[in-house]
Scaffold this motif. Structure first.
Motif, PDB file in Angstrom:
ATOM      1  N   VAL A 379       0.847  -1.202   0.000  1.00  0.00           N
ATOM      2  CA  VAL A 379       0.000   0.000   0.000  1.00  0.00           C
ATOM      3  C   VAL A 379       0.876   1.243   0.000  1.00  0.00           C
ATOM      4  O   VAL A 379       0.626   2.197  -0.754  1.00  0.00           O
ATOM      5  CB  VAL A 379      -0.965  -0.022   1.206  1.00  0.00           C
ATOM      6  N   LEU A 389      -6.861   0.605  -4.131  1.00  0.00           N
ATOM      7  CA  LEU A 389      -6.558  -0.581  -3.310  1.00  0.00           C
ATOM      8  C   LEU A 389      -6.768  -1.863  -4.110  1.00  0.00           C
ATOM      9  O   LEU A 389      -6.040  -2.844  -3.920  1.00  0.00           O
ATOM     10  CB  LEU A 389      -7.424  -0.588  -2.044  1.00  0.00           C
ATOM     11  N   ALA A 407      -4.435  -0.491   4.644  1.00  0.00           N
ATOM     12  CA  ALA A 407      -4.672   0.924   4.351  1.00  0.00           C
ATOM     13  C   ALA A 407      -5.318   1.617   5.541  1.00  0.00           C
ATOM     14  O   ALA A 407      -4.955   2.743   5.892  1.00  0.00           O
ATOM     15  CB  ALA A 407      -5.546   1.062   3.101  1.00  0.00           C
TER      16      ALA A 407
END
Lengths: 418, 418, 418
Positions: A379, A389, A407
């Motif tokens: 990430v 994502l 995240a």
């Protein structure tokens, strides 16, 4: 009762209603759906201009039959497919030779009754099994279609689950087919359960239950500004047969919904098809002027099974297990779509020191890093404003949930911004 | 007489002429072509600067031989390949040991005579079968090349079929090879029939018959403004051997001609090759300064068969059937190229109601839509200014003719604009 | 002595030193490297802020052991892997039951000693073979770690080979692992020989010998302006095992170094891997803020062999042949990288007449053109400012050296400009 059984019961209950693109069959269908979901029902008067089309007269039917010697040879009350949809009223006696011009059969599937309509050209007709026709002797038949075609309205309904943002996901099902179970009471049943499962979503989810083509066109015509808010969408149809899942891409082919569906379907037997302008209401949502990110999820696709648009598409053609499987994929897709974001790494020069933030194991040297740590590194590395994502999960070959959790943790630590 | 036989007869008739990059052999060739097509013949004087090159002196030859004991061991009159093209005149007697330095053979193909030239360096030489050389005893030989190399001109010709627009398609054939049939009298013969087949085309078609390299360079040098109008082009060569078709892409690789040729060839055994700067005059048309959308169509490609540039490339190496097949592909390509357009859907929001315009069947429910209806839906959906009809046909997997007919119908109904 | 043997000797000599991310082991390692290369050694004080990190205290160790009945059961002096890196000092007696919490083994590889560290959390521990642990009876053990953790500095070194331009290529090796041979004294040994082989290069080559992660981060933090000059780079690690070569792409995936390495490796068994944010210091160089064109060359990749981060990674695990092979690929890559240019054809309209410049054979008709002539045609055709020589070599399927030589000849003839 399992979700699958519940959906299958709903299909069975809706199946007998004589739906068309207008009329009481649609209203009764929406009334049943309304027992499960809070619906807003719209009535759009005959003659209303909708995009390039005009809302037609409303059609209703009470009875229809072909009778000989007092016996109903073909009987609407047994199966509403027996009447060509939108047939004008008729009451006459005529020889079989004349009647034949109004009869539709499937010579290659002699025991099945086809489904036919004539919405926009005044006509009447009956659909019957070839075997029934073969058994009809020459001679005179009494023909009755007790229908009305008159000014009225077109009916459709919406159910909205408000989200934290006013950007929308639409889920659209056609509700115009009479006694056809997979096409599309199965889609309606899955949509109902999907709607019920949504809890405080990010997006606003709008479920549209409308007659095919003219219904979608009517919705689009009356929602020109709302359409600007539609980010993603799914047309649900043929959702309950025994076949595996098929996703038909949006016209764009690389819309977020396309990526989400492909990601979610990866773990199941499935097929991905390119967009084509033939099928269900994705035709309208993906017309070039709108070009929405709307794909279509079915099991066996449009026109892909022998029972398609015949009396063979009855409730036994649909299974609780298949309905449940379609629902599960929809829910997984919603879970991804609803949590998919694009973040920006606020510490993009070198890796940030995760250890002092309690996000990284302090014991070095091990080579078997856990998904959670890998997900954080991915990430951070790919959150450059270009990758969402989902793209990170695809690239990292990690579960979406692991990436989303990473995240969240990094965002909470102030290392990412939206 | 079939088209194939007619083309083969033309190959046979042109074969014996002693062509080179200048001289009477080219003029005689163009005179024969001129019996079939209205030609404009250009003469460009020796010394003319053409791009980076200079038009060389003109070469003509009447006779040449190697003679021993009064018998011609090697005789230009039997086969013009026996003389190295552009050989300077010579008249001498010399021992075989000295003569060897001027003799070219193919040791691995001992019965074939090679084709050799020396256009830009003054030299002389003979080409002969290795078996002939092996049979030549030592001793003195009389050597005669009765040629002239003098100021004159380079000759090329054009045939133009005017189109409805002044944008051009060029078809270019080299006419500088002496007695080689497939390379390239076969290309010339196909070009002649292709030109004769054109009727009121959209584009202006320009057929260029010019010596290789220097001829194409001369045409480019003298047509700098016309080049701006060239949209597409094809270099035709090796068009008659028994091999299957090969299309060599333009330098761009995705020019419209590349897409057209690939589409047309799909139904036949064929090979697609990437551009390379080695081969025929596509080298010049696709030089980076011009970078035209010009590909090359051959059967067995450049240097791809053992008879290439040898006496084995004679009229028997070429067949009427192959010439006819090459012509058929050229005509199909022209049919696509000439009708390929980019339209814009004027009713892009939802599908327009085709039924009330008489463009769509009024009977609904059938799943076996006809190509014509599918084609209309595809044209409407993809006519967004980005897709041309060819792209639509490719995407829809429909015949180009069906897509073009759909576009015509929709255009006539006011639903598309150019 | 072969290059391979020389590199292997260097690996053997460096192997026993107890390196960590700081301390005298690194200094001694750099001193040995300094016997081969002119090094600039940097000392960065504890507490210095470097990007998101802080230079930690310096760690040094003299001795460590676990002793029972006067016998050293686990002895740092035998193998420095026995102590967890950065262990705080300890001197205690405790029962095995308490000691176990500080012991690290590999149950699945019972005879190997793992490598473990705890740089950023104060802790202590020992690494030992599972078989050793299994043989340890219950009871009290004397535990000694004679280490110091105190303010000091982090040490790294640079060797620079000046180029004709100040744009840089970096070659980076981690020097923080104690007695592990392949990881990474092998990388150091290859880097040393690569540096010695460079003669008057185009680019400036900078060799960075620094501890992993914190060292690369420190270099990046202290060279923010120099980083702007870094065009290409390679992280060298695991350069000597018996496996075939693996290239891990830069984050960009299509950086010039990626294309070069793939081109060079084509002739060998090899694997190309996509970038991932896990591995060696490419993690830092390819963090999204820097996003340098830096890839990583290893033989068997990071964590890809059972001996990885264990006592099995000793000098016998590394071979002279493998070191030499890795070096050879590095040198080939440097040869391509250093000569790769983008030229512009100054005579782009048609082919320039190479013959009158002595660059093209005067004898025409032959179909077996030599690489040198093909290379010139390719360079002319593709030198449009978009293609570099490597792209031309790839497209032409010609050796890079042939393409580079063609470019040199054409440049000398005034046909190309830089």
């Amino acid at each position: 009762m399992s979700l699958g059984t519940g959906m299958h019961d709903l299909v069975r209950r809706l199946y007998p209603l004589c739906r068309s693109i207008t009329g009481d069959g649609v209203r009764e269908t929406l009334a049943v759906v309304g027992e499960h979901l809070d619906l807003t029902v719209h009535e759009v008067p005959t003659g209303t201009q909708v995009l390039d089309w005009t809302v037609p007269q409303e059609w209703n039917i009470r009875d229809a039959h072909i009778t000989r010697d007092g016996r109903r040879v073909v009987d609407f009350r047994e199966l509403n497919l027996h009447v060509v949809g939108y047939s004008v009223p008729v009451r006459a006696t005529m020889p079989l030779s004349e009647l034949r011009g109004h009869l539709h059969t499937l010579p290659d599937q002699p025991d099945l009754v086809p489904y036919r309509t004539s919405y926009y050209a005044p006509a009447w007709g009956f659909c019957l099994a070839q075997s029934t026709l073969d058994a009809m002797p020459d001679g005179d038949y009494e023909v009755v279609i007790d229908s009305t075609l008159a000014d009225g309205s077109l009916t459709y309904a919406e159910h909205v689950v408000p989200g934290r943002v006013d950007e929308e996901v639409i889920v659209s099902c056609h509700v115009c087919h009479p006694s056809l179970a997979n096409d599309n009471m199965a889609g309606v049943a899955v949509a109902v359960e999907l709607a019920k499962s949504l809890r405080n979503p990010h997006y606003t989810y709008r479920f549209i239950f409308a007659p095919g083509t003219i219904g979608a066109i009517t919705w689009l015509a009356r929602n020109r500004e709302r359409v600007e808010k539609v980010r993603h969408g799914l047309v649900l149809a043929c959702a309950g047969d025994r076949g595996s899942l098929t996703y038909k891409q949006s016209r764009r082919g690389d819309a977020e919904i396309d990526r989400v569906m492909e990601f979610v379907l990866r773990a199941r037997p499935h097929e991905i098809r390119e967009f084509s302008p033939y099928g269900y209401d994705e035709r309208q949502y993906c017309s070039p002027g709108f070009d929405l990110g709307v794909g279509s999820l079915t099991r066996t696709p449009y026109a892909g099974y022998p029972e398609y648009h015949t009396s063979g598409d009855n409730p036994d053609f649909v299974t609780p297990e298949s309905l449940e499987d379609t629902l599960a994929v929809c829910r997984e897709a919603v879970a991804v779509l609803d949590h998919n974001r694009r973040y920006v790494n606020l510490s993009p020069y070198g890796e940030p020191q995760l250890g002092r933030r309690g996000l990284y194991s302090s014991l070095g040297g091990r080579s078997d890093a856990k998904d959670a740590q890998l997900a954080m590194l991915w990430v951070l590395n790919l959150s450059d404003g270009d990758h969402d994502l989902l793209a990170i999960a695809e690239r990292a070959r990690l579960p979406f949930a692991a990436v989303a959790a990473a995240a969240d943790a990094l965002h909470a630590a102030g290392l990412l911004k939206d």
